[in-house]
Design an enzyme around this catalytic site. Structure first.
Site, PDB file in Angstrom:
ATOM      1  N   TRP A 108       0.806  -1.225   0.000  1.00 24.19           N
ATOM      2  CA  TRP A 108       0.000   0.000   0.000  1.00 24.19           C
ATOM      3  C   TRP A 108       0.839   1.274   0.000  1.00 24.19           C
ATOM      4  O   TRP A 108       0.294   2.368  -0.083  1.00 24.19           O
ATOM      5  CB  TRP A 108      -0.924   0.034   1.227  1.00 24.19           C
ATOM      6  CG  TRP A 108      -0.254  -0.332   2.528  1.00 24.19           C
ATOM      7  CD1 TRP A 108      -0.374  -1.528   3.189  1.00 24.19           C
ATOM      8  CD2 TRP A 108       0.645   0.464   3.317  1.00 24.19           C
ATOM      9  NE1 TRP A 108       0.388  -1.524   4.335  1.00 24.19           N
ATOM     10  CE2 TRP A 108       1.027  -0.313   4.444  1.00 24.19           C
ATOM     11  CE3 TRP A 108       1.170   1.751   3.199  1.00 24.19           C
ATOM     12  CZ2 TRP A 108       1.898   0.154   5.425  1.00 24.19           C
ATOM     13  CZ3 TRP A 108       2.041   2.215   4.169  1.00 24.19           C
ATOM     14  CH2 TRP A 108       2.405   1.429   5.261  1.00 24.19           C
ATOM     15  N   LYS A 158      -2.787  -8.541  -7.561  1.00 26.30           N
ATOM     16  CA  LYS A 158      -3.613  -8.274  -6.383  1.00 26.30           C
ATOM     17  C   LYS A 158      -2.983  -7.113  -5.625  1.00 26.30           C
ATOM     18  O   LYS A 158      -1.967  -7.266  -4.945  1.00 26.30           O
ATOM     19  CB  LYS A 158      -3.686  -9.492  -5.456  1.00 26.30           C
ATOM     20  CG  LYS A 158      -4.764  -9.291  -4.382  1.00 26.30           C
ATOM     21  CD  LYS A 158      -4.533 -10.074  -3.120  1.00 26.30           C
ATOM     22  CE  LYS A 158      -3.658  -9.392  -2.126  1.00 26.30           C
ATOM     23  NZ  LYS A 158      -4.130  -8.109  -1.609  1.00 26.30           N
ATOM     24  N   SER A 206       6.078  -7.027   2.936  1.00 24.44           N
ATOM     25  CA  SER A 206       6.907  -7.290   4.117  1.00 24.44           C
ATOM     26  C   SER A 206       7.641  -8.631   3.982  1.00 24.44           C
ATOM     27  O   SER A 206       7.202  -9.527   3.256  1.00 24.44           O
ATOM     28  CB  SER A 206       6.028  -7.305   5.369  1.00 24.44           C
ATOM     29  OG  SER A 206       5.095  -8.359   5.276  1.00 24.44           O
ATOM     30  N   GLU A 208      10.427  -8.543  -3.371  1.00 20.17           N
ATOM     31  CA  GLU A 208      10.965  -7.234  -2.939  1.00 20.17           C
ATOM     32  C   GLU A 208      10.417  -7.000  -1.544  1.00 20.17           C
ATOM     33  O   GLU A 208       9.226  -6.721  -1.386  1.00 20.17           O
ATOM     34  CB  GLU A 208      10.485  -6.110  -3.875  1.00 20.17           C
ATOM     35  CG  GLU A 208      10.912  -6.249  -5.313  1.00 20.17           C
ATOM     36  CD  GLU A 208      12.374  -5.966  -5.534  1.00 20.17           C
ATOM     37  OE1 GLU A 208      13.088  -5.608  -4.567  1.00 20.17           O
ATOM     38  OE2 GLU A 208      12.828  -6.134  -6.666  1.00 20.17           O
ATOM     39  N   CYS A 217      10.457   1.433   1.779  1.00 21.59           N
ATOM     40  CA  CYS A 217      11.323   0.302   2.102  1.00 21.59           C
ATOM     41  C   CYS A 217      12.798   0.679   2.090  1.00 21.59           C
ATOM     42  O   CYS A 217      13.609   0.009   2.721  1.00 21.59           O
ATOM     43  CB  CYS A 217      11.055  -0.824   1.115  1.00 21.59           C
ATOM     44  SG  CYS A 217      11.094  -0.261  -0.589  1.00 21.59           S
ATOM     45  N   GLU A 222      11.863  -3.343  11.299  1.00 21.85           N
ATOM     46  CA  GLU A 222      11.308  -2.330  10.400  1.00 21.85           C
ATOM     47  C   GLU A 222      10.157  -1.611  11.121  1.00 21.85           C
ATOM     48  O   GLU A 222       9.196  -2.250  11.538  1.00 21.85           O
ATOM     49  CB  GLU A 222      10.804  -3.009   9.119  1.00 21.85           C
ATOM     50  CG  GLU A 222      10.613  -2.031   7.988  1.00 21.85           C
ATOM     51  CD  GLU A 222      10.139  -2.702   6.693  1.00 21.85           C
ATOM     52  OE1 GLU A 222       9.357  -3.670   6.760  1.00 21.85           O
ATOM     53  OE2 GLU A 222      10.539  -2.218   5.614  1.00 21.85           O
TER      54      GLU A 222
HETATM   55  P1  NAD Z   1       2.338  -6.746   3.504  1.00 22.31           P
HETATM   56  O1  NAD Z   1       3.407  -7.742   3.375  1.00 22.31           O
HETATM   57  O2  NAD Z   1       1.518  -6.736   4.729  1.00 22.31           O
HETATM   58  O3  NAD Z   1       1.301  -6.876   2.282  1.00 22.31           O
HETATM   59  C1  NAD Z   1       1.737  -6.845   0.947  1.00 22.31           C
HETATM   60  C2  NAD Z   1       0.691  -7.523   0.078  1.00 22.31           C
HETATM   61  O4  NAD Z   1       0.618  -8.896   0.441  1.00 22.31           O
HETATM   62  C3  NAD Z   1      -0.718  -6.973   0.210  1.00 22.31           C
HETATM   63  O5  NAD Z   1      -1.326  -6.960  -1.064  1.00 22.31           O
HETATM   64  C4  NAD Z   1      -1.385  -7.982   1.122  1.00 22.31           C
HETATM   65  O6  NAD Z   1      -2.798  -8.048   0.952  1.00 22.31           O
HETATM   66  C5  NAD Z   1      -0.737  -9.262   0.644  1.00 22.31           C
HETATM   67  N1  NAD Z   1      -0.760 -10.366   1.594  1.00 22.31           N
HETATM   68  C6  NAD Z   1      -0.886 -10.330   2.943  1.00 22.31           C
HETATM   69  N2  NAD Z   1      -0.850 -11.580   3.455  1.00 22.31           N
HETATM   70  C7  NAD Z   1      -0.713 -12.432   2.408  1.00 22.31           C
HETATM   71  C8  NAD Z   1      -0.591 -13.843   2.295  1.00 22.31           C
HETATM   72  N3  NAD Z   1      -0.616 -14.638   3.361  1.00 22.31           N
HETATM   73  N4  NAD Z   1      -0.431 -14.377   1.058  1.00 22.31           N
HETATM   74  C9  NAD Z   1      -0.386 -13.593  -0.040  1.00 22.31           C
HETATM   75  N5  NAD Z   1      -0.495 -12.237   0.016  1.00 22.31           N
HETATM   76  C10 NAD Z   1      -0.652 -11.669   1.228  1.00 22.31           C
HETATM   77  O7  NAD Z   1       3.052  -5.331   3.243  1.00 22.31           O
HETATM   78  P2  NAD Z   1       2.411  -3.882   3.337  1.00 22.31           P
HETATM   79  O8  NAD Z   1       2.124  -3.630   4.783  1.00 22.31           O
HETATM   80  O9  NAD Z   1       1.334  -3.736   2.336  1.00 22.31           O
HETATM   81  O10 NAD Z   1       3.637  -2.981   2.825  1.00 22.31           O
HETATM   82  C11 NAD Z   1       4.709  -2.617   3.632  1.00 22.31           C
HETATM   83  C12 NAD Z   1       5.879  -3.557   3.459  1.00 22.31           C
HETATM   84  O11 NAD Z   1       6.252  -3.605   2.086  1.00 22.31           O
HETATM   85  C13 NAD Z   1       7.117  -3.110   4.192  1.00 22.31           C
HETATM   86  O12 NAD Z   1       7.720  -4.224   4.805  1.00 22.31           O
HETATM   87  C14 NAD Z   1       8.019  -2.556   3.094  1.00 22.31           C
HETATM   88  O13 NAD Z   1       9.384  -2.573   3.384  1.00 22.31           O
HETATM   89  C15 NAD Z   1       7.673  -3.455   1.960  1.00 22.31           C
HETATM   90  N6  NAD Z   1       8.012  -2.837   0.679  1.00 22.31           N
HETATM   91  C16 NAD Z   1       9.116  -3.299   0.007  1.00 22.31           C
HETATM   92  C17 NAD Z   1       9.477  -2.713  -1.203  1.00 22.31           C
HETATM   93  C18 NAD Z   1      10.682  -3.181  -1.971  1.00 22.31           C
HETATM   94  O14 NAD Z   1      10.826  -2.785  -3.117  1.00 22.31           O
HETATM   95  N7  NAD Z   1      11.551  -4.013  -1.410  1.00 22.31           N
HETATM   96  C19 NAD Z   1       8.726  -1.661  -1.723  1.00 22.31           C
HETATM   97  C20 NAD Z   1       7.603  -1.228  -1.012  1.00 22.31           C
HETATM   98  C21 NAD Z   1       7.247  -1.825   0.194  1.00 22.31           C
END
Ligand code: NAD
Length: 504
Positions: free
Chosen positions: A162, A186, A240, A261, A295, A392
């Protein structure tokens, strides 16, 4: 682009279809979901979420569309992407309004970073689609002509977070399309609007139906079902580290390739010869961009002992003057965090920090505003084993420690499971070279922190994941390499047969 667009340009509480399947909006039957503006708590959109059953329909649509899109010429795919870049530019105001209202990010950031960066990325891949490279076709064995075919890997399942909803969607979807793949994405359910708009305008740009599908659903059911679907070929994920590992496990059931990522905990190393004012300014910008929900954000300042007190005082002063408030005001520096729940997590971590040796120099409080706001926060003197220094936080929080010599600085920089990004601040070319060589991360900036560019790759090592977004390197995620080896002798008995037939 100017920062004059506000989310009030959107109709109040839109009723939307949660998904886009086979080139059309689809109203799904999952539970009612509200997209909330975290600056006000107002409902921006309502939709019924997608369900795991919708995953089958979306993947089937992508599978059916794959052959036609993969066999389009590079020039044909390039033309669609070039038209998409133009349409994204024409729809920039809508993208900005949607991004600001669903994330609460400042309109200045959406206008000058998220949206133009996404358009540039689409334009880059419109060009890159026409210049895939590989080894030269040649007679390497002497008896055969060997050539390389780089082919679309197939149906790509992608899951995005998000924090930068449009950019993260573009970074995953566009190279896949340029490579000839079809996609099911998704987006995070908190922020689906710009991804749905991207799919709609991609159709206007001439993308065939089914090549790009969107499912707005919860991670635990739709995300899991998508990553573990038998009929996808590659799973790409941004989010994450904890969820990334679950996605990898789901994808492993069918042995799907993955690209992850994940999270970061970027070091920001200030050597004693650094330009202190530049480092102070850079630390504030690098830690507070997108309210620290980035991130690659600077989160661990590691500062030469001689500069430490001045650095802490300088950063504390600049942070204390940052304007936190209405994201739609172009003079706002920081908007809210993504949700009240996320703010509570950030606030709890800051509250626990003094008990683990940290000293809150500025911030550590929520301003008296109705949304999920939190003041820029500097925590000095942190213990290297403390939670706030190791985990984090994903909020507007910078921690600081000092170092004794260059070895100690680089040891501390690498004392993390993450490895996404880092920066080194020095005017000594040898120190800069050493830091860029020895810091373990996907990107090391010298005397800056944050900039990204379409031509260069983004992606981490260690707990920050693997694989690349952006640049030609991202094609590696979406292409297979096939070796075609053709006999050129015409002989029924090949020379190498002597290794098999002993008596001839
Ligand atoms: P998140 O991991 O909670 O969710 C990411 C996505 O995964 C969402 O679409 C969520 O609905 C989905 N998801 C959740 N549980 C799942 C499951 N069990 N199976 C499949 N999909 C599932 O992350 P967030 O809170 O949306 O975003 C923040 C995180 O993203 C931070 O850790 C940040 O560092 C990371 N991030 C990394 C990068 C990068 O390029 N490395 C870029 C942006 C954000």
């Amino acid at each position: 682009m100017t920062a004059g667009i506000t989310s009030s340009a959107l109709p109040a509480t839109q009723k939307l279809a949660s998904s886009w399947i086979d080139g059309a909006p689809v109203s799904t039957s999952g539970s009612l979901h509200r997209v909330i503006n975290p600056a006000t708590g107002a409902t921006v959109a309502e939709m019924a979420l997608a369900t795991p059953a919708d995953v089958d329909a979306a993947v089937a649509s992508a599978r059916a569309a794959l052959r036609g899109w993969a066999s389009a010429t590079p020039a044909e795919r390039s033309a669609v992407l070039a038209r998409l870049a133009e349409l994204a530019e024409a729809n920039a105001e809508l993208f900005i309004a949607e991004e600001v209202s669903q994330t609460g990010k400042p309109v200045r950031l959406a206008t000058e970073f998220d949206v133009p960066g996404s358009i540039d990325n689409i334009a880059f891949f419109a060009g890159a689609a026409r210049r895939l490279e590989g080894k030269a076709t040649a007679e390497y064995s002497g008896d055969h002509t060997s050539s390389i075919r780089r082919e679309a890997v197939g149906v790509v399942a992608t899951i995005t977070p998000w924090n930068y909803p449009l950019q993260m969607a573009v970074w995953k979807v566009i190279p896949a399309l340029a490579a000839g793949c079809s996609v099911v994405i998704k987006p995070a359910e908190l922020t689906p609007l710009t991804t749905l708009t991207l799919a709609r305008i991609a159709k206007e740009a001439g993308l065939p139906d089914g090549v790009l599908n969107v499912l707005t659903g919860a991670g635990h059911d739709v995300g899991t079902a998508l990553a573990g679907h038998r009929d996808v070929d590659v799973v790409t994920f941004t989010g994450s580290t904890a969820v990334g590992r679950k996605v990898m496990a789901a994808a492993a059931v069918h042995g799907h390739r993955t690209q992850l990522e994940l999270g970061g905990k970027a070091p920001f190393v200030v050597f004693d010869d650094a330009d202190l004012d530049a480092a102070i300014q850079g630390a504030v910008a690098g830690s507070l961009i997108n309210s620290g929900q980035d991130c690659t954000a600077a989160t661990r300042a590691i500062v030469a002992r001689d500069l430490y007190d001045d650095f802490v005082a300088g950063v504390g002063e600049v942070m204390s003057k940052m304007v936190v408030g209405d994201p739609e005001d172009p003079d706002t520096d920081l908007g809210p965090l993504i949700s009240a729940a996320h703010r509570a997590k950030v606030a709890d971590m800051v509250q626990r920090a003094p008990g683990q040796g940290g000293r809150v120099v500025t911030g550590g409080v929520a301003p008296d505003l109705p949304g999920a706001f939190y003041r820029p926060t500097l925590v000095a003197d942190v213990d290297e084993n403390s939670e706030i220094y190791r985990d984090e936080v994903f909020g507007p929080v910078l921690t600081v420690r000092s170092f004794t010599d260059d070895d100690d600085a680089l040891r501390q920089a690498n004392d993390t499971e993450y490895g996404l990004a880092a920066s080194a601040w020095t005017r000594d070319v040898y120190r800069a070279q050493r830091a860029s060589r020895e810091i373990s991360a996907g990107c090391v900036w010298i005397n800056d922190h944050i900039p990204i560019i379409s031509e260069m790759p983004h992606g981490g090592v260690g707990a920050s994941g693997f694989g690349k977004d952006m640049s030609d390197y991202s094609f590696e995620e979406y292409l297979t390499i096939k070796h075609v080896m053709s006999d050129i002798t015409g002989a029924p008995e090949k020379d190498w047969h002597r290794t098999i037939f002993a008596k001839r």
